[in-house]
Design a protein around this motif. Structure first.
Motif, PDB file in Angstrom:
ATOM      1  N   ALA A  81       0.825  -1.207   0.000  1.00  0.00           N
ATOM      2  CA  ALA A  81       0.000   0.000   0.000  1.00  0.00           C
ATOM      3  C   ALA A  81       0.860   1.259   0.000  1.00  0.00           C
ATOM      4  N   LEU A  82       1.932   1.263   0.800  1.00  0.00           N
ATOM      5  CA  LEU A  82       2.807   2.438   0.864  1.00  0.00           C
ATOM      6  C   LEU A  82       3.570   2.641  -0.441  1.00  0.00           C
ATOM      7  N   ALA A  83       4.033   1.554  -1.054  1.00  0.00           N
ATOM      8  CA  ALA A  83       4.754   1.680  -2.323  1.00  0.00           C
ATOM      9  C   ALA A  83       3.828   2.180  -3.425  1.00  0.00           C
ATOM     10  N   LEU A  84       2.586   1.675  -3.446  1.00  0.00           N
ATOM     11  CA  LEU A  84       1.623   2.141  -4.449  1.00  0.00           C
ATOM     12  C   LEU A  84       1.294   3.611  -4.236  1.00  0.00           C
ATOM     13  N   PHE A  85       1.141   4.012  -2.983  1.00  0.00           N
ATOM     14  CA  PHE A  85       0.879   5.427  -2.689  1.00  0.00           C
ATOM     15  C   PHE A  85       2.054   6.295  -3.140  1.00  0.00           C
ATOM     16  N   ALA A  86       3.278   5.846  -2.861  1.00  0.00           N
ATOM     17  CA  ALA A  86       4.455   6.619  -3.254  1.00  0.00           C
ATOM     18  C   ALA A  86       4.556   6.736  -4.776  1.00  0.00           C
TER      19      ALA A  86
ATOM     20  N   GLU B 285      23.150   2.367   7.136  1.00  0.00           N
ATOM     21  CA  GLU B 285      22.746   1.169   6.400  1.00  0.00           C
ATOM     22  C   GLU B 285      21.598   1.482   5.447  1.00  0.00           C
ATOM     23  N   ILE B 286      20.616   2.226   5.924  1.00  0.00           N
ATOM     24  CA  ILE B 286      19.466   2.555   5.087  1.00  0.00           C
ATOM     25  C   ILE B 286      19.857   3.553   4.006  1.00  0.00           C
ATOM     26  N   LEU B 287      20.769   4.468   4.316  1.00  0.00           N
ATOM     27  CA  LEU B 287      21.259   5.392   3.298  1.00  0.00           C
ATOM     28  C   LEU B 287      21.945   4.629   2.170  1.00  0.00           C
ATOM     29  N   PHE B 288      22.751   3.612   2.511  1.00  0.00           N
ATOM     30  CA  PHE B 288      23.393   2.789   1.480  1.00  0.00           C
ATOM     31  C   PHE B 288      22.356   2.061   0.639  1.00  0.00           C
ATOM     32  N   MET B 289      21.293   1.585   1.272  1.00  0.00           N
ATOM     33  CA  MET B 289      20.241   0.897   0.521  1.00  0.00           C
ATOM     34  C   MET B 289      19.628   1.818  -0.530  1.00  0.00           C
ATOM     35  N   ALA B 290      19.352   3.067  -0.145  1.00  0.00           N
ATOM     36  CA  ALA B 290      18.743   4.009  -1.077  1.00  0.00           C
ATOM     37  C   ALA B 290      19.700   4.370  -2.210  1.00  0.00           C
ATOM     38  N   ILE B 291      20.981   4.574  -1.886  1.00  0.00           N
ATOM     39  CA  ILE B 291      21.953   4.966  -2.908  1.00  0.00           C
ATOM     40  C   ILE B 291      22.217   3.814  -3.870  1.00  0.00           C
ATOM     41  N   ILE B 292      22.425   2.624  -3.343  1.00  0.00           N
ATOM     42  CA  ILE B 292      22.740   1.481  -4.202  1.00  0.00           C
ATOM     43  C   ILE B 292      21.539   1.099  -5.064  1.00  0.00           C
ATOM     44  N   GLY B 293      20.343   1.164  -4.477  1.00  0.00           N
ATOM     45  CA  GLY B 293      19.160   0.834  -5.261  1.00  0.00           C
ATOM     46  C   GLY B 293      18.903   1.851  -6.351  1.00  0.00           C
ATOM     47  N   GLY B 294      19.175   3.105  -6.067  1.00  0.00           N
ATOM     48  CA  GLY B 294      18.960   4.149  -7.063  1.00  0.00           C
ATOM     49  C   GLY B 294      18.149   5.291  -6.484  1.00  0.00           C
ATOM     50  N   LEU B 295      18.785   6.430  -6.269  1.00  0.00           N
ATOM     51  CA  LEU B 295      18.073   7.591  -5.760  1.00  0.00           C
ATOM     52  C   LEU B 295      17.046   8.057  -6.790  1.00  0.00           C
ATOM     53  N   GLY B 296      15.847   8.338  -6.319  1.00  0.00           N
ATOM     54  CA  GLY B 296      14.792   8.770  -7.218  1.00  0.00           C
ATOM     55  C   GLY B 296      13.985   7.634  -7.818  1.00  0.00           C
ATOM     56  N   SER B 297      14.147   6.431  -7.312  1.00  0.00           N
ATOM     57  CA  SER B 297      13.427   5.271  -7.834  1.00  0.00           C
ATOM     58  C   SER B 297      12.675   4.591  -6.700  1.00  0.00           C
ATOM     59  N   ILE B 298      11.379   4.353  -6.904  1.00  0.00           N
ATOM     60  CA  ILE B 298      10.578   3.650  -5.900  1.00  0.00           C
ATOM     61  C   ILE B 298      11.034   2.199  -5.794  1.00  0.00           C
ATOM     62  N   ALA B 299      11.103   1.524  -6.938  1.00  0.00           N
ATOM     63  CA  ALA B 299      11.527   0.119  -6.930  1.00  0.00           C
ATOM     64  C   ALA B 299      12.974  -0.019  -6.496  1.00  0.00           C
ATOM     65  N   GLY B 300      13.811   0.986  -6.818  1.00  0.00           N
ATOM     66  CA  GLY B 300      15.221   0.923  -6.458  1.00  0.00           C
ATOM     67  C   GLY B 300      15.439   0.833  -4.957  1.00  0.00           C
ATOM     68  N   SER B 301      14.521   1.393  -4.167  1.00  0.00           N
ATOM     69  CA  SER B 301      14.649   1.299  -2.712  1.00  0.00           C
ATOM     70  C   SER B 301      14.655  -0.154  -2.265  1.00  0.00           C
TER      71      SER B 301
END
Length: 363
Positions: free
Chosen positions: A199-204, A275-291
Motif C-alpha cells: 500500500a505504501l509503495a503504491l501510494f508513493a 545502512e538505510i542510506l546505502f540501501m537508497a543509494i545502491i538501489g537508485g536515488l529517485g526510484s521507488i523500486a530501487g529502494s
C-alpha cells in the motif's frame, strides 16, 4: 518479442497515465504479487519469513521513505534510524495505552503520522540550509530520539533495556471474530508487512506521478527556479519531510513488531541510518523500486557470502573472518557498481529493459 509498446494504442489522457504502460509489466507485477501473497506463506519456512522476507520489507519501507526525501526532493538526511525509533516507540505506546479496539496496523499509521509531524520540526532547517549542512542538522533527530527515550522510561513502560513485544490479535474488518487475525505466526506477520508495504509503495508511486510529486522533483532540481515559477518551496519541503518520516516511522514499527519482536533503544543506533542510506543509494536515488533493490542487495549479500564461505571452506575459517571478508567484498562491489552506474540498480534494470524492448535489433 512480447515486451513491446507496438500494438498498444493510447486514445485518452487516462490511458496515457497508466501505472504500467506496457501490458507485460502489468501482468508480470500481478503474477509476482499473487505469488508473494498466496504461494510464499505456504512454501517458505519460518526461518525464511523471519530472517529474510520480513526484515527486507521493514528495511525497504524505511529506505523508500528516505528515497522520497533525498532522491525525490533532494533533502539530505542522516536521521532515518531516529525517525524509525519514534515510529516503533509510539506504536508500542499506542497499543499499550489505547482501548481494546485499537489494532496494530492502525497504531502504526497513527505512530507514523506523529513521526511525520516530528519530521517537520527537524526539517525546518531545510528552509535556510541545504546539502551537507542539512545532512548534519538531521543528525539532531537521531541523537534526540536516543536521548529522549533514555530520559523518559515511561515510553518503554519503565523497562530497563528492552521490552518483549506481545503478539497482538486484531479484527481485520471490525465486524466480528470471523476475521480475527492472530499475529503469533510468522505467516501473519509476513502478510501484514507485505500488505502495508504494498500500500505504501503504491501510494508513493502515485504520489510521484501527481502535481505534488512534480513539485518534489522541481525543488530537487533547482529550488530557486521552482520558487520563481510559483511552486511553494517551503511547503513542499515540509510535506516531503512529513511523508518521508511517516514511512520511516512505519518501517521502524514493522522492524520491531514483525522482525525483532522486541523494542529497545539500542536497536536504532547511528549505523542503522547509514545502512538505510546505502540501501537508497545502491538501489537508485529517485526510484521507488530501487529502494527495494538496494535493500535486497545490502541485507542479503553478507548472509549469502557467509553461506558460500562456510560451504566452500567447510568451516576452516573463523566466522568473524568470513564476516569481515564479506564486508570488504561488499564494499568493493558497491564502489564498482556506483562507478559503472551512478543511478544504482534501478538504472541498470531500466537499461536492461530498454535493450529487451529493442531486441534483436542493434542498439
Amino acid at each position: 518479442m512480447i515486451y513491446r509498446e507496438t500494438g498498444t494504442f493510447i486514445t485518452s489522457y487516462l490511458e496515457d497515465r497508466k501505472l504500467f504502460p506496457i501490458p507485460f509489466d502489468k501482468w508480470a507485477m500481478a503474477v509476482f504479487m499473487l505469488f508473494m501473497i498466496f504461494v510464499v506463506p505456504f512454501i517458505a519456512s519460518d526461518y525464511w519469513l523471519a530472517a529474510h522476507l520480513i526484515p527486507i520489507l521493514a528495511y525497504g519501507t524505511a529506505a523508500l521513505g528516505l528515497n522520497l526525501l533525498t532522491g525525490m526532493t533532494g533533502q539530505l538526511s542522516l536521521g532515518t534510524a531516529g525517525f524509525m525509533c519514534f515510529g516503533a516507540f509510539f506504536t508500542f505506546n499506542i497499543m499499550l495505552r489505547s482501548p481494546e479496539w485499537m489494532n496494530l496496523p492502525l497504531a502504526m499509521v497513527l505512530a507514523g503520522s506523529v513521526t511525520g509531524v516530528i519530521g517537520i520540526i527537524f526539517g525546518l532547517p531545510s528552509i535556510r540550509i541545504k546539502g551537507f549542512y542539512l545532512l548534519v542538522s538531521t543528525l539532531a533527530a537521531q541523537y534526540f530520539a536516543l536521548w529522549f527515550f533514555r530520559s523518559y522510561p515511561y515510553f518503554l513502560n519503565y523497562a530497563t533495556a528492552t521490552v518483549t513485544l506481545p503478539d497482538h490479535h486484531f479484527d481485520l474488518f471490525g465486524i466480528g471474530e470471523t476475521f480475527d487475525v492472530d499475529m503469533a505466526s510468522f505467516e501473519a506477520k509476513y502478510l501484514m508487512s507485505l500488505g502495508i508495504v504494498t500500500a505504501l509503495a503504491l501510494f508513493a508511486k502515485n504520489l510521484m506521478r501527481s502535481a505534488t510529486g512534480r513539485n518534489f522533483m522541481a525543488v530537487r532540481d533547482m529550488d530557486i527556479a521552482a520558487s520563481v515559477i510559483g511552486i511553494p518551496v517551503i511547503r513542499t519541503k515540509m510535506l516531503a519531510f512529513f511523508v518521508s518520516c511517516f514511512y520511516c516511522g512505519v518501517g521502524g514499527a514493522l522492524f520491531c513488531y514483525a522482525y525483532l519482536q522486541v523494542l529497545g533503544i539500542r536497536t536504532f543506533e547511528m549505523n542503522r541510518s547509514f545502512e538505510i542510506l546505502f540501501m537508497a543509494i545502491i538501489g537508485g536515488l529517485g526510484s521507488i523500486a530501487g529502494s527495494f533493490y538496494g535493500t535486497v542487495l545490502v541485507y542479503e549479500f553478507p548472509i549469502l557470502f557467509s553461506w558460500a564461505g562456510d560451504y566452500l571452506f567447510k568451516g576452516a575459517f573463523d566466522t568473524a573472518v568470513v564476516d569481515n571478508v564479506a564486508k570488504i567484498t561488499y564494499g568493493i562491489l558497491i564502489i564498482a557498481l556506483l562507478i559503472r552506474e551512478p543511478g544504482g540498480l534501478a538504472a541498470l534494470w531500466a537499461t536492461a529493459k530498454q535493450k529487451l524492448r529493442t531486441w534483436p535489433f542493434p542498439h
